[in-house]
Design a protein around this motif. Structure first.
Motif, PDB file in Angstrom:
ATOM      1  N   ALA A  84       0.801  -1.274  -0.142  1.00 50.16           N
ATOM      2  CA  ALA A  84      -0.124   0.023   0.098  1.00 50.16           C
ATOM      3  C   ALA A  84       0.733   1.458   0.046  1.00 50.16           C
ATOM      4  N   ASP A  85       1.915   1.259   0.674  1.00 47.79           N
ATOM      5  CA  ASP A  85       2.802   2.293   0.717  1.00 47.79           C
ATOM      6  C   ASP A  85       3.943   2.516  -0.410  1.00 47.79           C
ATOM      7  N   GLY A  86       3.717   1.440  -1.507  1.00 47.46           N
ATOM      8  CA  GLY A  86       4.489   1.578  -2.479  1.00 47.46           C
ATOM      9  C   GLY A  86       5.806   0.714  -2.610  1.00 47.46           C
ATOM     10  N   GLN A  87       5.950   0.165  -1.334  1.00 42.78           N
ATOM     11  CA  GLN A  87       7.212  -0.579  -1.257  1.00 42.78           C
ATOM     12  C   GLN A  87       6.744  -1.991  -0.400  1.00 42.78           C
ATOM     13  N   VAL A  88       7.509  -2.949  -0.571  1.00 40.17           N
ATOM     14  CA  VAL A  88       7.393  -4.229   0.387  1.00 40.17           C
ATOM     15  C   VAL A  88       8.838  -4.571   0.740  1.00 40.17           C
ATOM     16  N   GLU A  89       9.209  -4.425   1.701  1.00 40.66           N
ATOM     17  CA  GLU A  89      10.491  -4.950   2.408  1.00 40.66           C
ATOM     18  C   GLU A  89      10.587  -6.506   2.315  1.00 40.66           C
ATOM     19  N   PRO A  90      11.628  -6.861   2.208  1.00 39.04           N
ATOM     20  CA  PRO A  90      11.902  -8.465   2.162  1.00 39.04           C
ATOM     21  C   PRO A  90      11.118  -9.059   3.649  1.00 39.04           C
ATOM     22  N   ALA A  91      11.528  -8.370   4.780  1.00 38.25           N
ATOM     23  CA  ALA A  91      11.036  -8.833   6.001  1.00 38.25           C
ATOM     24  C   ALA A  91       9.480  -8.556   6.106  1.00 38.25           C
ATOM     25  N   GLU A  92       8.980  -7.523   5.483  1.00 42.95           N
ATOM     26  CA  GLU A  92       7.434  -7.430   5.543  1.00 42.95           C
ATOM     27  C   GLU A  92       6.902  -8.530   4.446  1.00 42.95           C
ATOM     28  N   HIS A 121       1.361 -11.175  -7.096  1.00 41.45           N
ATOM     29  CA  HIS A 121       0.591  -9.824  -6.926  1.00 41.45           C
ATOM     30  C   HIS A 121       1.681  -8.713  -6.701  1.00 41.45           C
ATOM     31  N   VAL A 122       2.344  -9.186  -5.511  1.00 41.47           N
ATOM     32  CA  VAL A 122       3.561  -8.436  -4.747  1.00 41.47           C
ATOM     33  C   VAL A 122       4.480  -7.884  -6.128  1.00 41.47           C
ATOM     34  N   ASP A 123       4.905  -8.873  -6.699  1.00 47.49           N
ATOM     35  CA  ASP A 123       5.825  -8.335  -7.805  1.00 47.49           C
ATOM     36  C   ASP A 123       5.356  -7.455  -9.011  1.00 47.49           C
ATOM     37  N   ARG A 124       4.089  -7.726  -9.180  1.00 43.39           N
ATOM     38  CA  ARG A 124       3.577  -6.862 -10.285  1.00 43.39           C
ATOM     39  C   ARG A 124       3.276  -5.727  -9.512  1.00 43.39           C
ATOM     40  N   LEU A 125       2.814  -5.191  -8.248  1.00 43.52           N
ATOM     41  CA  LEU A 125       2.736  -3.985  -7.716  1.00 43.52           C
ATOM     42  C   LEU A 125       4.141  -3.323  -7.793  1.00 43.52           C
ATOM     43  N   LEU A 126       5.048  -4.086  -7.357  1.00 42.06           N
ATOM     44  CA  LEU A 126       6.449  -3.517  -7.255  1.00 42.06           C
ATOM     45  C   LEU A 126       7.052  -2.949  -8.661  1.00 42.06           C
ATOM     46  N   LEU A 131      -0.364  -0.379 -12.629  1.00 47.22           N
ATOM     47  CA  LEU A 131      -1.041  -1.586 -13.432  1.00 47.22           C
ATOM     48  C   LEU A 131      -1.231  -2.743 -12.352  1.00 47.22           C
ATOM     49  N   GLY A 132      -0.372  -3.098 -11.407  1.00 51.09           N
ATOM     50  CA  GLY A 132      -0.497  -4.112 -10.229  1.00 51.09           C
ATOM     51  C   GLY A 132      -1.509  -4.043  -9.717  1.00 51.09           C
ATOM     52  N   LYS A 133      -1.908  -2.817  -9.062  1.00 54.75           N
ATOM     53  CA  LYS A 133      -3.198  -2.281  -8.328  1.00 54.75           C
ATOM     54  C   LYS A 133      -4.581  -2.761  -8.949  1.00 54.75           C
ATOM     55  N   ALA A 134      -4.563  -2.240 -10.489  1.00 55.52           N
ATOM     56  CA  ALA A 134      -5.470  -2.542 -11.267  1.00 55.52           C
ATOM     57  C   ALA A 134      -5.860  -3.975 -11.200  1.00 55.52           C
ATOM     58  N   ASP A 135      -4.712  -4.814 -11.702  1.00 57.91           N
ATOM     59  CA  ASP A 135      -4.744  -6.071 -11.611  1.00 57.91           C
ATOM     60  C   ASP A 135      -5.309  -6.796 -10.509  1.00 57.91           C
ATOM     61  N   ALA A 136      -4.919  -6.383  -9.239  1.00 59.04           N
ATOM     62  CA  ALA A 136      -5.207  -7.078  -7.979  1.00 59.04           C
ATOM     63  C   ALA A 136      -6.682  -6.565  -7.770  1.00 59.04           C
ATOM     64  N   LEU A 137      -7.240  -5.308  -8.204  1.00 59.75           N
ATOM     65  CA  LEU A 137      -8.540  -5.282  -7.419  1.00 59.75           C
ATOM     66  C   LEU A 137      -9.329  -5.703  -8.591  1.00 59.75           C
ATOM     67  N   GLN A 138      -9.148  -6.214  -9.781  1.00 61.30           N
ATOM     68  CA  GLN A 138      -9.759  -7.034 -10.793  1.00 61.30           C
ATOM     69  C   GLN A 138     -10.051  -8.273 -10.244  1.00 61.30           C
ATOM     70  N   SER A 170      -2.388   4.414   4.099  1.00 61.14           N
ATOM     71  CA  SER A 170      -2.263   3.940   2.807  1.00 61.14           C
ATOM     72  C   SER A 170      -3.017   2.534   2.860  1.00 61.14           C
ATOM     73  N   GLU A 171      -3.101   1.894   3.774  1.00 58.83           N
ATOM     74  CA  GLU A 171      -3.462   0.526   4.220  1.00 58.83           C
ATOM     75  C   GLU A 171      -5.045   0.806   4.019  1.00 58.83           C
ATOM     76  N   GLN A 172      -5.532   1.848   4.913  1.00 58.73           N
ATOM     77  CA  GLN A 172      -7.041   2.025   4.786  1.00 58.73           C
ATOM     78  C   GLN A 172      -7.548   2.586   3.381  1.00 58.73           C
ATOM     79  N   TYR A 173      -6.701   3.057   2.683  1.00 59.72           N
ATOM     80  CA  TYR A 173      -6.935   3.814   1.420  1.00 59.72           C
ATOM     81  C   TYR A 173      -6.989   2.235   0.498  1.00 59.72           C
TER      82      TYR A 173
END
Length: 191
Positions: A84-92, A121-126, A131-138, A170-173
């Motif tokens: 949601a915040d535009g990044q995903v750390e490996p630990a997250e 999905h994470v890979d597409r979002l990153l 585009l990743g968000k549109a795919d996930a929402l679909q 960002s998570e709420q959104y």
């Protein structure tokens, strides 16, 4: 940051609506048997208890949540919240994977399937967030056909979002966008 008291109150309201929906909507097996005690635990007001309430609500409808649409939408939801915040750390990423495979309801599915879909999905979002968000929402939107599944997808996202003790804007959104894709009012979840 959202006040947890408000979310707690919304969770209680949601639980009550689930209970009345279960008894009036022909879903007797998803009744409030497991969620009655959750209301008492939510009155304590801690974030952990609120997440416990969502987990209890999900577990109460576990037998209804075995479709591929729910599995795929839940993994898209988890990825959307994680990124949601535009990044995903490996630990997250690893922490969310652990939440996914340890989730009682998601144990209806093989862990490898869940990990694979979540990571895609994470890979597409990153790679390209929009585009990743549109795919996930679909993918999330495909669970809208069954109201119990649609709400469970949102609850799964809420559990993941609140697992670290913070419910970021960002998570709420992201969860509000998923609610729109599913046709579920975000007010049911206090967002």
């Amino acid at each position: 940051m959202v006040k947890w008291d408000r979310i707690k109150d919304q969770a209680k309201s949601f639980q009550q609506s689930q209970s009345s929906r279960a008894t009036g909507g022909g879903h007797g097996q998803s009744g409030a048997h497991g969620s009655g005690s959750a209301s008492a635990s939510a009155s304590g007001g801690s974030k952990a208890q609120l997440i416990g309430l969502f987990k209890t609500q999900l577990a109460s409808v576990k037998t209804e949540l075995k479709s591929g649409a729910y599995r795929d939408a839940s993994m898209a939801m988890c990825a959307l919240v994680a990124a949601a915040d535009g990044q995903v750390e490996p630990a997250e990423r690893q922490r969310v994977e652990e939440l996914i495979v340890s989730n009682e309801v998601l144990q209806n599915f093989p862990a490898d399937q869940l990990r694979q879909r979540f990571n895609q999905h994470v890979d597409r979002l990153l790679a390209n967030f929009e585009l990743g968000k549109a795919d996930a929402l679909q993918v999330i939107g495909k669970a809208a056909k069954k109201p119990a599944e649609a709400r469970a997808v949102i609850q799964t996202g809420m559990v993941v979002a609140g697992a670290d003790g913070h419910f970021e804007p960002s998570e709420q959104y992201a969860i509000r966008e998923a609610c729109a894709a599913l046709g579920v009012p975000p007010t049911e979840f206090g967002i």
